[in-house]
Scaffold this active site. Structure first.
Site, short mmCIF file in Angstrom:
data_model
loop_
_atom_site.label_atom_id
_atom_site.label_comp_id
_atom_site.label_asym_id
_atom_site.label_seq_id
_atom_site.Cartn_x
_atom_site.Cartn_y
_atom_site.Cartn_z
N SER A 114 50.23 71.45 26.54
CA SER A 114 51.41 71.43 25.68
C SER A 114 51.43 70.18 24.82
O SER A 114 50.87 69.14 25.18
CB SER A 114 52.69 71.47 26.52
OG SER A 114 52.72 72.63 27.34
N1 SAH Z 1 51.83 72.55 31.94
C1 SAH Z 1 50.56 72.80 31.27
C2 SAH Z 1 50.74 73.72 30.09
C3 SAH Z 1 49.74 74.82 30.13
S1 SAH Z 1 50.06 76.21 29.08
C4 SAH Z 1 49.88 71.50 30.87
O1 SAH Z 1 50.47 70.43 31.04
O2 SAH Z 1 48.74 71.53 30.43
C5 SAH Z 1 50.77 77.36 30.22
C6 SAH Z 1 49.93 77.79 31.39
O3 SAH Z 1 50.65 78.85 32.05
C7 SAH Z 1 48.55 78.38 31.06
O4 SAH Z 1 47.58 77.63 31.71
C8 SAH Z 1 48.62 79.82 31.61
O5 SAH Z 1 47.39 80.24 32.17
C9 SAH Z 1 49.70 79.71 32.66
N2 SAH Z 1 50.37 80.96 33.00
C10 SAH Z 1 50.77 81.97 32.20
N3 SAH Z 1 51.37 82.95 32.90
C11 SAH Z 1 51.34 82.55 34.20
C12 SAH Z 1 51.79 83.15 35.41
N4 SAH Z 1 52.39 84.34 35.44
N5 SAH Z 1 51.61 82.47 36.57
C13 SAH Z 1 50.99 81.24 36.57
N6 SAH Z 1 50.55 80.64 35.45
C14 SAH Z 1 50.71 81.30 34.27
#
Ligand code: SAH
Length: 210
Positions: free
Chosen positions: A64
């Protein structure tokens, strides 16, 4: 894993820019100044780690934007050492490191095994000990509920009922709500007695929850 004076300097500048955009929580800004964001990105992206932008981390996902991380963390309001926090979407693990730095007792779920493994490695190297899970965060972690705070870092079509059920009374959940490319940042507060209060906090853009 090196963290040079140049990295530190760029990070200081980034944090100043985030504060200028309206983030006031000192603990959040301090955590962001401390944590080397470039450790959570591929080497090729080191130059970009300290721009206020989202970036690819593999498996079609993104780390993010720093401002968004700061905004969500401030809204979440982790106040006490050992507060139980559930993060849905570990991704790179960067947001998780910020929450660990704020002394949360963190549980975080990621659906992509590759990202889960990478996050586990880097957070371990840094000396943080969150409980990481590989699976579907839509259902939360009933075995570990209730949580004081729940943070969703992917865009959800609506607030998953399982997550609402796993939020403790007096708890706060921050979740970007919306289908398509943009979501409304939503804060859900569960009052004593279980009454829910919902408020919205602007438009953001996240990868979708699956
Ligand atoms: N907090 C993260 C942001 C990653 S983007 C950081 O600091 O880098 C959001 C993430 O949510 C992605 O990696 C995606 O694979 C995950 N995601 C999406 N749907 C999900 C679900 N149902 N359960 C677990 N993770 C999920």
């Amino acid at each position: 894993m090196e963290d040079s004076y140049r990295h530190k300097g760029l990070r200081k500048k980034l944090v100043r820019a985030i504060a200028d955009k309206g983030i006031e929580d000192k603990a959040v800004l301090q955590a962001m100044e401390k944590i080397p964001r470039h450790w959570f990105m591929d080497n090729a992206f080191v130059e970009y780690a300290y721009q206020d932008q989202a970036f690819p981390i593999g498996s079609g996902q993104t780390i993010s934007q720093p401002y968004t991380v700061a905004f969500q963390t401030e809204l979440l309001g982790v106040r006490k050492r050992g507060e139980k926090v559930l993060e849905v979407g570990t991704g790179s693990g960067y947001q998780a490191a910020i929450l660990c730095e704020l002394k949360a007792k963190l549980f975080s779920i990621e659906r992509h095994r590759h990202l889960y493994e990478k996050a586990k490695y880097i957070l371990g190297e840094m000396g943080y000990r969150p409980r990481l899970f590989c699976g579907d965060g839509y259902k939360g972690l009933p075995a570990y509920a209730p949580f004081d705070r729940i943070l969703v870092t992917c865009g959800a079509p609506e607030i998953p009922q399982d997550l609402i059920d796993q939020l403790d009374e007096g708890g706060r959940m921050v979740v970007p709500i919306g289908q398509g490319d943009v979501q409304t940042m939503t804060l859900l507060e569960k009052k004593k007695g279980g009454e829910l209060h919902r408020s919205t906090h602007g438009i953001f853009s996240f990868v979708p929850m699956k």
